[in-house]
Design a protein around this motif. Structure first.
Motif, PDB file in Angstrom:
ATOM      1  N   LEU A 194      -4.033   3.195   6.175  1.00  0.00           N
ATOM      2  CA  LEU A 194      -2.784   3.345   5.447  1.00  0.00           C
ATOM      3  C   LEU A 194      -2.989   3.981   4.072  1.00  0.00           C
ATOM      4  O   LEU A 194      -2.171   4.785   3.628  1.00  0.00           O
ATOM      5  CB  LEU A 194      -2.112   1.974   5.311  1.00  0.00           C
ATOM      6  N   PRO A 234       1.397  24.215  -4.390  1.00  0.00           N
ATOM      7  CA  PRO A 234       1.020  22.828  -4.665  1.00  0.00           C
ATOM      8  C   PRO A 234       1.582  21.947  -3.545  1.00  0.00           C
ATOM      9  O   PRO A 234       2.709  22.162  -3.104  1.00  0.00           O
ATOM     10  CB  PRO A 234       1.716  22.514  -5.988  1.00  0.00           C
ATOM     11  N   VAL A 283       0.843  -1.203   0.000  1.00  0.00           N
ATOM     12  CA  VAL A 283       0.000   0.000   0.000  1.00  0.00           C
ATOM     13  C   VAL A 283       0.875   1.247   0.000  1.00  0.00           C
ATOM     14  O   VAL A 283       0.517   2.287  -0.537  1.00  0.00           O
ATOM     15  CB  VAL A 283      -0.912   0.041   1.253  1.00  0.00           C
ATOM     16  N   VAL A 284       2.037   1.112   0.624  1.00  0.00           N
ATOM     17  CA  VAL A 284       2.945   2.253   0.715  1.00  0.00           C
ATOM     18  C   VAL A 284       3.346   2.708  -0.690  1.00  0.00           C
ATOM     19  O   VAL A 284       3.321   3.892  -1.013  1.00  0.00           O
ATOM     20  CB  VAL A 284       4.184   1.860   1.540  1.00  0.00           C
ATOM     21  N   LYS A 303      -7.645  18.053  -2.403  1.00  0.00           N
ATOM     22  CA  LYS A 303      -8.070  19.133  -1.518  1.00  0.00           C
ATOM     23  C   LYS A 303      -9.582  19.257  -1.476  1.00  0.00           C
ATOM     24  O   LYS A 303     -10.110  20.039  -0.699  1.00  0.00           O
ATOM     25  CB  LYS A 303      -7.468  20.467  -1.978  1.00  0.00           C
ATOM     26  N   ASP A 361      -1.024  -2.708  10.128  1.00  0.00           N
ATOM     27  CA  ASP A 361      -0.694  -1.526   9.339  1.00  0.00           C
ATOM     28  C   ASP A 361       0.615  -0.915   9.814  1.00  0.00           C
ATOM     29  O   ASP A 361       1.460  -0.537   9.029  1.00  0.00           O
ATOM     30  CB  ASP A 361      -1.822  -0.488   9.451  1.00  0.00           C
ATOM     31  N   ALA A 405      -1.872  14.340  -8.315  1.00  0.00           N
ATOM     32  CA  ALA A 405      -1.245  15.605  -7.955  1.00  0.00           C
ATOM     33  C   ALA A 405      -2.059  16.759  -8.527  1.00  0.00           C
ATOM     34  O   ALA A 405      -2.716  16.623  -9.558  1.00  0.00           O
ATOM     35  CB  ALA A 405       0.187  15.652  -8.478  1.00  0.00           C
ATOM     36  N   GLU A 406      -2.005  17.914  -7.832  1.00  0.00           N
ATOM     37  CA  GLU A 406      -2.874  19.015  -8.265  1.00  0.00           C
ATOM     38  C   GLU A 406      -2.272  19.850  -9.387  1.00  0.00           C
ATOM     39  O   GLU A 406      -2.942  20.675  -9.970  1.00  0.00           O
ATOM     40  CB  GLU A 406      -3.184  19.915  -7.069  1.00  0.00           C
ATOM     41  N   MET A 407      -0.969  19.631  -9.684  1.00  0.00           N
ATOM     42  CA  MET A 407      -0.349  20.388 -10.770  1.00  0.00           C
ATOM     43  C   MET A 407      -0.967  19.968 -12.104  1.00  0.00           C
ATOM     44  O   MET A 407      -1.428  18.845 -12.247  1.00  0.00           O
ATOM     45  CB  MET A 407       1.162  20.080 -10.818  1.00  0.00           C
ATOM     46  N   ARG A 423      -0.719   9.161  -5.108  1.00  0.00           N
ATOM     47  CA  ARG A 423      -0.538  10.554  -4.707  1.00  0.00           C
ATOM     48  C   ARG A 423       0.000  11.375  -5.877  1.00  0.00           C
ATOM     49  O   ARG A 423      -0.460  12.465  -6.163  1.00  0.00           O
ATOM     50  CB  ARG A 423       0.420  10.638  -3.516  1.00  0.00           C
ATOM     51  N   GLN A 471       5.886  18.335  -4.623  1.00  0.00           N
ATOM     52  CA  GLN A 471       5.215  19.218  -5.580  1.00  0.00           C
ATOM     53  C   GLN A 471       5.708  20.655  -5.460  1.00  0.00           C
ATOM     54  O   GLN A 471       5.789  21.387  -6.441  1.00  0.00           O
ATOM     55  CB  GLN A 471       3.702  19.187  -5.359  1.00  0.00           C
ATOM     56  N   GLU A 509       3.425  -2.804   8.614  1.00  0.00           N
ATOM     57  CA  GLU A 509       3.731  -2.601   7.202  1.00  0.00           C
ATOM     58  C   GLU A 509       4.498  -1.302   6.983  1.00  0.00           C
ATOM     59  O   GLU A 509       5.479  -1.262   6.252  1.00  0.00           O
ATOM     60  CB  GLU A 509       2.436  -2.578   6.389  1.00  0.00           C
ATOM     61  N   ASN A 518      -2.114  14.076   7.912  1.00  0.00           N
ATOM     62  CA  ASN A 518      -2.867  15.322   7.862  1.00  0.00           C
ATOM     63  C   ASN A 518      -3.345  15.613   6.446  1.00  0.00           C
ATOM     64  O   ASN A 518      -2.539  15.654   5.522  1.00  0.00           O
ATOM     65  CB  ASN A 518      -1.996  16.481   8.324  1.00  0.00           C
ATOM     66  N   SER A 519      -4.641  15.818   6.294  1.00  0.00           N
ATOM     67  CA  SER A 519      -5.172  16.196   4.991  1.00  0.00           C
ATOM     68  C   SER A 519      -5.938  17.498   5.168  1.00  0.00           C
ATOM     69  O   SER A 519      -6.443  17.765   6.251  1.00  0.00           O
ATOM     70  CB  SER A 519      -6.088  15.094   4.469  1.00  0.00           C
ATOM     71  N   PRO A 520      -6.030  18.315   4.109  1.00  0.00           N
ATOM     72  CA  PRO A 520      -6.719  19.600   4.229  1.00  0.00           C
ATOM     73  C   PRO A 520      -8.148  19.414   4.745  1.00  0.00           C
ATOM     74  O   PRO A 520      -8.867  18.570   4.230  1.00  0.00           O
ATOM     75  CB  PRO A 520      -6.733  20.151   2.809  1.00  0.00           C
ATOM     76  N   MET A 521      -8.538  20.179   5.717  1.00  0.00           N
ATOM     77  CA  MET A 521      -9.871  20.111   6.325  1.00  0.00           C
ATOM     78  C   MET A 521     -10.205  18.696   6.813  1.00  0.00           C
ATOM     79  O   MET A 521     -11.366  18.326   6.934  1.00  0.00           O
ATOM     80  CB  MET A 521     -10.970  20.549   5.336  1.00  0.00           C
ATOM     81  N   ASN A 522      -9.192  17.892   7.042  1.00  0.00           N
ATOM     82  CA  ASN A 522      -9.377  16.520   7.514  1.00  0.00           C
ATOM     83  C   ASN A 522     -10.224  15.665   6.578  1.00  0.00           C
ATOM     84  O   ASN A 522     -10.874  14.715   7.016  1.00  0.00           O
ATOM     85  CB  ASN A 522      -9.998  16.504   8.909  1.00  0.00           C
ATOM     86  N   ASN A 573      -3.100  24.624  10.224  1.00  0.00           N
ATOM     87  CA  ASN A 573      -2.586  24.009   9.004  1.00  0.00           C
ATOM     88  C   ASN A 573      -3.586  23.095   8.318  1.00  0.00           C
ATOM     89  O   ASN A 573      -3.530  22.903   7.111  1.00  0.00           O
ATOM     90  CB  ASN A 573      -1.317  23.199   9.298  1.00  0.00           C
ATOM     91  N   ILE A 574      -4.458  22.490   9.084  1.00  0.00           N
ATOM     92  CA  ILE A 574      -5.391  21.556   8.462  1.00  0.00           C
ATOM     93  C   ILE A 574      -6.679  22.265   8.066  1.00  0.00           C
ATOM     94  O   ILE A 574      -7.210  22.041   6.993  1.00  0.00           O
ATOM     95  CB  ILE A 574      -5.680  20.363   9.401  1.00  0.00           C
ATOM     96  N   THR A 575      -7.172  23.121   8.950  1.00  0.00           N
ATOM     97  CA  THR A 575      -8.498  23.688   8.717  1.00  0.00           C
ATOM     98  C   THR A 575      -8.478  25.151   8.269  1.00  0.00           C
ATOM     99  O   THR A 575      -8.963  25.479   7.188  1.00  0.00           O
ATOM    100  CB  THR A 575      -9.352  23.556  10.000  1.00  0.00           C
ATOM    101  N   ASN A 605      -6.914  26.326   4.821  1.00  0.00           N
ATOM    102  CA  ASN A 605      -7.706  25.782   3.720  1.00  0.00           C
ATOM    103  C   ASN A 605      -9.048  26.477   3.600  1.00  0.00           C
ATOM    104  O   ASN A 605      -9.524  26.739   2.505  1.00  0.00           O
ATOM    105  CB  ASN A 605      -7.918  24.278   3.912  1.00  0.00           C
ATOM    106  N   PHE A 624      -3.231   7.559   4.671  1.00  0.00           N
ATOM    107  CA  PHE A 624      -1.924   8.019   5.161  1.00  0.00           C
ATOM    108  C   PHE A 624      -0.949   8.199   3.998  1.00  0.00           C
ATOM    109  O   PHE A 624      -0.206   9.174   3.930  1.00  0.00           O
ATOM    110  CB  PHE A 624      -1.375   6.988   6.154  1.00  0.00           C
ATOM    111  N   MET A 625      -0.968   7.262   3.059  1.00  0.00           N
ATOM    112  CA  MET A 625      -0.022   7.327   1.948  1.00  0.00           C
ATOM    113  C   MET A 625      -0.475   8.328   0.890  1.00  0.00           C
ATOM    114  O   MET A 625       0.337   8.988   0.269  1.00  0.00           O
ATOM    115  CB  MET A 625       0.164   5.951   1.307  1.00  0.00           C
TER     116      MET A 625
END
Lengths: 298, 449
Positions: free
Chosen positions: A232, B262, A118-119, A153, B24, A130-132, A126, B270, B27, A242-246, B419-421, B424, A235-236
């Protein structure tokens, strides 16, 4: 001699055989489970373990990020069920039929993604999303005359990216379950149907689908767990927790954030137990509806 | 029987959720296996182990270990160097200190992770005595960020002074002189000029949605701090400087003179690609970003200039220390005093600071290195050779203007929320700045109480 009679004893032998399983169940499952329950009522720091009663659970009720994680996990689980049960079943039936040539090749091809880590696949996806404007998916969008988008995003687009990773990876595995199930269906039924002039579609809907039910219930059950426990992939895909706005945060991701990243094991234990309860409720309900708890012969 | 079996199956599968989590982890651990295990030093020396998350750091530590062994024949060390990926290493260290077993003697801890290691009863050995011989030469703020109750737990590696990196190739092509940019108003004017000259193809900068460097720059310039400056708090993100910075950036985006970074910020795959592609003309980043240029953007050699960060009003502080790694000594160490003495020598001594600059290219915590002509004019140095301007010129110019934002136990909460909320919501979601900051403040207060 004593040992021999002991081992050959019909009463004792079965217990001896199951001891390794029971032991591993106790050590690796039962102990962590009870320990987690205990920890969920504690605040745990190096050298400072305190009982805090229901404080962790009260905090969960107020924690909007946790609520986001729950809704993300449920949504992901729902869509994986919608995508990863009917389609693999249809593909399995297709590969199983005489219509498809070189079925071994297709089976291997579909199963291949499950063998990749998965990694690695997460990293590839990813870059793919990509957003580019130079990202693969955005190149595709431009071919279709669309403007490039920031896939990871946007709430809906990100879910699509996660689901495409899930489908790419698990379609082959679920297909394999269904193909194994189909092998158990008596071929005479199809022959009889042929004699009665049934079409391929009728045979699939009236014979294959109903007789595959035990397999379907099994796949459904494990998919519910897999969907809820997903971590995972997310995560990958975001190169971290961490993702924008979770938008990519899952329940296990939140458990990881709290427990491992922020060293709040007590709170993370509470998160884990809530996950366990949700998974149990969904699956027991599902199994009751599917009749798995009914008495045999009914 | 079937009923019982089904129930058992359900239970076992549910429990495997927990096993699943472990799986996980295993892994990602497989992915995160130690990439380098090297042993340096004589067999007769005290056996020690150090964990790092940047392989290059080992080169420096090994170099200093050889010097230590030369200078201290009666206190020899044999060190095993182990490098793990960033998060794996910090997670392993957290576990090792929490459980009381398995920690190495020494470990590099990144600054944003540091507060997690100061919670509860601190499982680290204080470095006050070991650092005493060097302490007068070290920028005090860099020791404070790794301390609790007056005890220093981490040996700092660098100052992390933030500077502007400008792409002079782009700026010259479109007739912009970056040396005349002093305030953010100048910067904004240059941005509009660049947009016009390049037909909107090149942006002046990129605005981060996944990192708060710009906010740190803004706060430090006005002497503000959203942590309140110390453990006592209170956390307050509704600061004037933060509001001004965010409003200005939002305006840049609306005017089409800046783009969104990006990958969320400049220091990502990016983000590097965006710099190489020449899409942006400049951005603020700490001095340690120099090594990113050398490692990941070799084709940009001779195109990048370093300059002070613009300010709101002339007279504001022009830099802030961002990032950092504190090396800690674990209480589980077989000889914590020896470990502390070695790491203090490596990172605190003048000799050690010279090696930090030579090998790692960091702005050293012993600032007398910055004015040593043997160092600053050494054209053979890879970092000096790469950049259009001499990094030390800028460093010495802003030497007394490097602000500090405290890193405290609730810093991770603030960072996570912003940074997360928040970023954005403002830049991608179109939320108003005041509204988004109020919402952030509310979320932070909920979590802290």
């Amino acid at each position: 001699m004593k040992i021999k009679s002991f081992l050959y004893s019909k009463k004792v032998a079965p217990y001896v055989f199951v001891v390794p399983f029971i032991l591993s169940l106790l050590v690796f499952w039962a102990y962590p489970l009870f320990s987690t329950i205990q920890m969920s009522f504690q605040s745990i720091l190096p050298g400072q373990i305190e009982w805090v009663g229901l404080a962790n659970y009260q905090r969960l009720l107020r924690d909007t990020v946790f609520h986001t994680a729950i809704s993300n996990s449920l949504r992901y689980m729902f869509w994986t069920l919608v995508l990863l049960i009917p389609f693999p079943m249809i593909f399995a039936a297709m590969v199983d039929s005489r219509l498809v040539k070189a079925s071994g090749f297709w089976k291997a091809l579909m199963y291949l993604p499950a063998l990749t880590s998965v990694v690695i696949s997460g990293t590839l996806f990813r870059l793919l999303f990509a957003e580019m404007p130079t990202g693969q998916m955005n190149i595709l969008m431009q071919w279709l005359g669309q403007a490039p988008v920031a896939w990871l995003k946007d709430d809906t687009l990100a879910l699509m990216a996660l689901l495409s990773l899930a489908c790419w990876r698990w379609t082959g595995v679920n297909m394999l379950y269904f193909m194994a199930g189909m092998k158990n269906i008596d071929h005479d039924l199809y022959e009889a149907a042929d004699i009665d002039g049934a079409t391929g579609l009728q045979k699939f809907l009236r014979i294959t689908v109903p007789l595959l039910k035990p397999t379907t219930v099994y796949v459904l059950t494990i998919s519910v767990y897999a969907g809820l426990a997903m971590f995972l992939e997310s995560f990958m895909l975001w190169g971290g927790n961490n993702s924008p706005m979770n938008i990519g945060l899952t329940i296990v991701g939140y458990l990881y954030r709290r427990g491992i990243e922020r060293n709040e094991f007590g709170y993370a234990s509470a998160v884990g137990l809530v996950l366990l309860v949700i998974a149990l409720i969904i699956n027991i309900t599902q199994l009751i509806i599917n009749g798995s708890f009914k008495k045999e012969g009914k | 029987m079937k009923k019982v079996l089904a129930l058992l199956l359900t239970l076992v599968l549910s429990l495997s959720l927990f096993a699943g989590c472990d799986g996980d982890g295993a892994e990602s651990d497989a992915y995160g296996d130690a990439t380098a295990v090297i042993v340096v030093g004589p067999d007769s020396g005290t056996k020690m182990e150090i964990w790092t998350f940047v392989e290059l750091h080992n080169v420096f530590y090994a170099h200093m270990l050889e010097r230590w062994n030369e200078l201290n024949p009666d206190r020899q060390i044999q060190m095993t160097f182990v490098t793990y990926p960033y998060s794996e290493m910090h997670n392993k260290m957290t576990m090792a200190l929490q459980t009381g077993v398995g920690a190495p003697d020494l470990c590099d801890i990144e600054i944003s992770q540091f507060p997690n290691f100061l919670r509860g009863v601190v499982q680290l050995y204080p470095l006050n005595d070991a650092l005493a011989p060097y302490i007068d030469d070290i920028v005090p703020a860099r020791l404070d960020i790794y301390s609790k109750d007056g005890r220093f737990y981490g040996a700092p590696t660098h100052v992390g002074a933030t500077v502007m990196y400008y792409n002079v190739e782009i700026l010259e092509k479109y007739g912009i002189d970056y040396t005349t940019i002093v305030t953010w108003d100048d910067f904004t004017a240059a941005a509009h000029q660049l947009k016009e000259a390049s037909n909107g193809e090149v942006f002046m900068t990129s605005v981060d949605t996944g990192g708060s460097d710009w906010m740190w720059v803004a706060m430090a310039s006005k002497g503000e701090d959203w942590t309140g400056g110390s453990e006592a708090g209170p956390a307050n993100v509704q600061l004037d400087s933060v509001y001004r910075m965010l409003s200005m950036q939002k305006q840049w985006l609306e005017d089409g003179v800046a783009m969104i970074s990006p990958g969320g910020q400049v220091d990502t795959e990016q983000g590097w690609a965006n710099i190489i592609d020449g899409n942006i003309a400049g951005f603020p980043k700490a001095m340690w970003f120099m090594s990113r240029f050398l490692n990941y953007m070799p084709e940009m050699a001779g195109k990048i200039a370093i300059a002070p960060v613009p300010v709101f009003e002339v007279g504001d502080l022009r830099s802030v220390g961002i990032g950092g790694t504190g090396t800690v000594v674990s209480l589980q160490s077989s000889d914590p005093t020896l470990a502390a003495d070695y790491i203090s020598f490596a990172k605190g001594s003048y000799e050690g600071n010279l090696a930090i600059w030579d090998i790692l290219g960091f702005d050293t915590v012993n600032t007398s290195v910055w004015s040593d002509p043997d160092i600053t004019t050494d054209e053979t140095n890879q970092f000096i050779a790469y950049f259009v301007t001499n990094p030390f010129d800028t460093l010495n110019e802003i030497k007394d203007e490097i602000g500090k934002i405290a890193v405290v136990s609730f810093s991770p909460t603030i960072n996570e929320t912003i940074n997360i909320t928040t970023l954005n919501a403002i830049f991608e979601g179109g939320m108003g700045v005041a509204e988004a900051l109020a919402e952030a403040q509310r979320m932070i207060e909920i979590e802290l109480h």
